[in-house]
Design an enzyme around this catalytic site. Structure first.
Site, PDB file in Angstrom:
ATOM      1  N   SER A  63       1.096  -1.041  -0.004  1.00  0.00           N
ATOM      2  CA  SER A  63      -0.350   0.023  -0.025  1.00  0.00           C
ATOM      3  C   SER A  63       0.902   1.381   0.258  1.00  0.00           C
ATOM      4  O   SER A  63       1.756   1.184   0.631  1.00  0.00           O
ATOM      5  CB  SER A  63      -0.978  -0.102   0.990  1.00  0.00           C
TER       6      SER A  63
HETATM    7  N1  SAH Z   1      -0.897  -4.687   3.964  1.00  0.00           N
HETATM    8  C1  SAH Z   1       0.374  -5.267   2.664  1.00  0.00           C
HETATM    9  C2  SAH Z   1      -0.523  -5.500   1.503  1.00  0.00           C
HETATM   10  C3  SAH Z   1      -1.683  -6.000   1.410  1.00  0.00           C
HETATM   11  S1  SAH Z   1      -2.237  -5.991  -0.390  1.00  0.00           S
HETATM   12  C4  SAH Z   1       1.244  -4.684   3.115  1.00  0.00           C
HETATM   13  O1  SAH Z   1       1.865  -3.777   3.754  1.00  0.00           O
HETATM   14  O2  SAH Z   1       2.321  -4.634   2.158  1.00  0.00           O
HETATM   15  C5  SAH Z   1      -3.449  -6.899   0.069  1.00  0.00           C
HETATM   16  C6  SAH Z   1      -2.968  -8.526   0.265  1.00  0.00           C
HETATM   17  O3  SAH Z   1      -4.029  -9.563   0.740  1.00  0.00           O
HETATM   18  C7  SAH Z   1      -2.629  -9.216  -0.295  1.00  0.00           C
HETATM   19  O4  SAH Z   1      -1.327 -10.187  -0.436  1.00  0.00           O
HETATM   20  C8  SAH Z   1      -3.383 -10.989  -0.744  1.00  0.00           C
HETATM   21  O5  SAH Z   1      -3.110 -11.799  -1.078  1.00  0.00           O
HETATM   22  C9  SAH Z   1      -4.795 -10.438   0.701  1.00  0.00           C
HETATM   23  N2  SAH Z   1      -5.287 -11.288   1.476  1.00  0.00           N
HETATM   24  C10 SAH Z   1      -6.380 -11.169   0.433  1.00  0.00           C
HETATM   25  N3  SAH Z   1      -7.951 -11.747   0.434  1.00  0.00           N
HETATM   26  C11 SAH Z   1      -7.216 -12.399   1.312  1.00  0.00           C
HETATM   27  C12 SAH Z   1      -7.722 -13.441   2.111  1.00  0.00           C
HETATM   28  N4  SAH Z   1      -9.264 -13.680   2.390  1.00  0.00           N
HETATM   29  N5  SAH Z   1      -6.775 -13.409   3.917  1.00  0.00           N
HETATM   30  C13 SAH Z   1      -5.616 -13.132   4.075  1.00  0.00           C
HETATM   31  N6  SAH Z   1      -4.776 -12.634   3.182  1.00  0.00           N
HETATM   32  C14 SAH Z   1      -5.680 -11.954   1.652  1.00  0.00           C
END
Ligand code: SAH
Length: 216
Positions: A63
């Site tokens: 993000s």
């Molecule tokens: N917080 C992260 C940004 C992540 S983007 C950072 O600081 O880099 C969102 C993430 O959520 C992705 O990696 C995606 O694979 C994950 N995601 C989506 N649905 C999910 C679920 N049901 N359980 C766990 N992770 C999930």
């Protein structure tokens, strides 16, 4: 030279966060402490402190720094808190939270991302942050309740399993809205009677998808 360039980048980074309205000193300190360049792909290191999202493995994104800071500020994390993050991604948000909370549990549905994030957190010595592979929509019932929950992928509806793992008085921040359309960052506060909802700012996140990822 490279080091000098990077430090300028980091000073501008904090200045930009302040200019956009992040005032919480503890949040700014945490954003200052965590080396974001460790969380981006090596070929994107030069953009690590730019205020936009960047691609990571598995078609996901790290993000935008402003959004990380803003969500963290709205969460009002205290040093005694246990925090659940859904969507570990690069591990960056988990790292920032680990500087503010007692304990962070972060769930990622891609094993590849979880392993990379866990390695980064370990290298940096952020021992109070733990990464689990699983479906974050289920949360971590065995570890509940949590004082704070942050979801970093967009949910189409409020996930009941997660609100159920929030302590009374606890706060959850999540992007809510259709996967393809505009989403709203929402702050939910668990009260004795139910949930209070406050809509914050429009955002754009990758979708929150049910189940563990089938990796190719
Ligand atoms: N917080 C992260 C940004 C992540 S983007 C950072 O600081 O880099 C969102 C993430 O959520 C992705 O990696 C995606 O694979 C994950 N995601 C989506 N649905 C999910 C679920 N049901 N359980 C766990 N992770 C999930």
């Amino acid at each position: 030279m490279a080091e000098a360039d990077e430090s300028v980048g980091r000073m501008e980074f904090l200045l930009a966060l302040r200019q956009r309205g992040i005032f919480d000193q503890a949040v700014l300190r945490a954003m200052d402490q965590v080396p974001r360049e460790h969380f981006v792909d090596p070929h994107l290191t030069e953009q690590a402190y730019a205020d936009h999202a960047l691609p990571i493995a598995c078609g996901q994104t790290i993000s935008q720094p402003y959004v990380v800071a803003y969500m963290t500020e709205r969460l009002a994390v205290r040093p005694s808190h246990r925090v659940l993050e859904v969507g570990t991604g690069s591990g960056y948000q988990a790292a920032v939270l680990s500087r503010l909370a007692r304990e962070v549990v972060s769930i990622e549905r891609y094993r590849t991302l979880a392993d990379l994030a866990r390695g980064r957190l370990k290298t940096l010595g952020y021992d109070n942050a733990e990464v689990l592979v699983g479906d974050g929509l289920v949360g971590a019932p065995a570890r509940a309740p949590f004082d704070r929950i942050v979801v970093t992928a967009a949910a189409e509806t409020i996930p009941d399993a997660l609100t159920g793992q929030l302590a009374v008085g606890g706060i959850m921040v999540l992007p809510l809205g259709p996967h393809a359309g505009s989403q709203m960052l929402v702050k939910l506060t668990r009260t004795a009677e139910g949930l209070d909802r406050e809509d914050l700012i429009p955002v754009r996140f990758v979708p929150l998808l049910a189940g563990r990822a089938r990796e190719l």
